[in-house]
Design a protein around this motif. Sequence first.
Motif, short mmCIF file in Angstrom:
data_model
loop_
_atom_site.label_atom_id
_atom_site.label_comp_id
_atom_site.label_asym_id
_atom_site.label_seq_id
_atom_site.Cartn_x
_atom_site.Cartn_y
_atom_site.Cartn_z
N ILE A 146 2.60 -19.60 11.83
CA ILE A 146 2.05 -19.91 13.15
C ILE A 146 0.80 -19.09 13.41
CG2 ILE A 146 3.34 -18.20 14.52
CD1 ILE A 146 2.73 -21.95 15.33
N LEU A 205 0.32 -22.85 23.67
CA LEU A 205 1.75 -23.16 23.73
C LEU A 205 1.99 -24.54 24.35
CD1 LEU A 205 3.13 -19.68 24.84
CD2 LEU A 205 3.56 -20.81 22.64
N TRP A 223 7.10 -17.12 18.87
CA TRP A 223 5.75 -17.49 19.30
C TRP A 223 5.26 -16.59 20.43
CZ3 TRP A 223 5.16 -23.57 19.30
CH2 TRP A 223 5.39 -24.03 18.00
N ASP A 268 9.55 -23.59 13.98
CA ASP A 268 9.01 -22.31 14.44
C ASP A 268 7.96 -21.76 13.48
OD1 ASP A 268 10.71 -21.14 12.37
OD2 ASP A 268 12.33 -21.16 13.81
#
Length: 405
Positions: free
Chosen positions: A334, A377, A369, A329
Amino acid sequence: MTLTPEDLDPALFAPEPQPQDTRYTIISVDDHVVEPPHLFETWMPASLRDRGPQMVQNEHGAQVWEFDGDIYSQVGMNAVAGRRKETVKYEPFRFDQMRPGCYDIHARVKDMDLGGIWAMLNFPSQITGFCGRVFAFAKDRQVGIAATRAWNDWLYNEWYLEYPERVIPGGITYLTDPVEAVKEIRRNAERGFTSVTFPERPHAIGLPSLWDREHWDPIIAACVETDTVISLHVGSSGMYAYPKGAPGLQLGATMFGQLSLGACSEWLWSGYPKDNPALKIAMSEGGIGWVPMLIDRLDNIIDRSGYGLGWDERPSDVLRRNFWFCTLDDPSTIALRHVIGVENIMLETDYPHGDGTWPGTQDVLDKYWAGIPANELRMMCSENAAKLYRHPLPATVLPRDGQER
């Protein structure tokens, strides 16, 4: 005989999870198999079977592998998926202490369906040394080669052929002999394998270093020519060297990223990626937090200090061209995905290990996310992996545009 979830000890295992609502198409590029007791008995040649790995029971009732005079005591090696959290400190020493999906492909696919996972790439467990190391250093060369081939034949016949859309076939090879290593890479590639796993830092486990060209040149060439991805799993050449008295488990788990950073840097500066533009290297289970730092440093030693001069191409460009990275994750990093390259990031669930997100991977993505565009994605959750490992996707890849959460 494969157990069912109903056969598992309720004192060890949580109730069966409910199926996840699939919002993301997931290809996980880092999961693990637990080698079943029949593997080498079934797949090694009869003449060598007695000298191959044997599953025995020790005086404490634990099921252990015995090979070459050594004992490999953790058959499951952290295979704790589905266990109650308070029991995870106890390693599974028996097959009835782990979910059947750890070692049986039919049960694994059921678990994948429960977690909304389309496909998986699986790494070996402890009897192989995580990367084929144990067999490569076998006292009897022919036994080591046969055990390597047996592992690949088991994965191919009992896992991949049963569910070719759900399993990305990744193999091992006989690492101490370049001729045999190339033979096995080519044999596997001819029947559909798209990956081979090597130790992250070969010299750390007694193999020639990456700068020993006589050893590695033919092996790397075989991977390039067959379009075989080199998958490097964190810890496959040893864990973090912690000081005496330090909490090894905690330090070792904390330093996964550092291990991957070091290994990636060595593979980059080995020159193999520079000299082989089509070479594909995937870093597994180290996360992506260290990657932007590495890119910044690679640019710095070109643009400021000059320490990195000598290549016609920028090292950071070579990194982005030849390397892929996987994440569970990485909630903070991210946001830096465009520094790394969205096309270079893939997802892992790490089933059935303690870091794993199964069965709640879909929820983890919702949580960490949220707000990422649907096309990005799709790339990170499945499309990048499908392209790299040449694996089929389902007819509809989620999330659809406008459905990002």
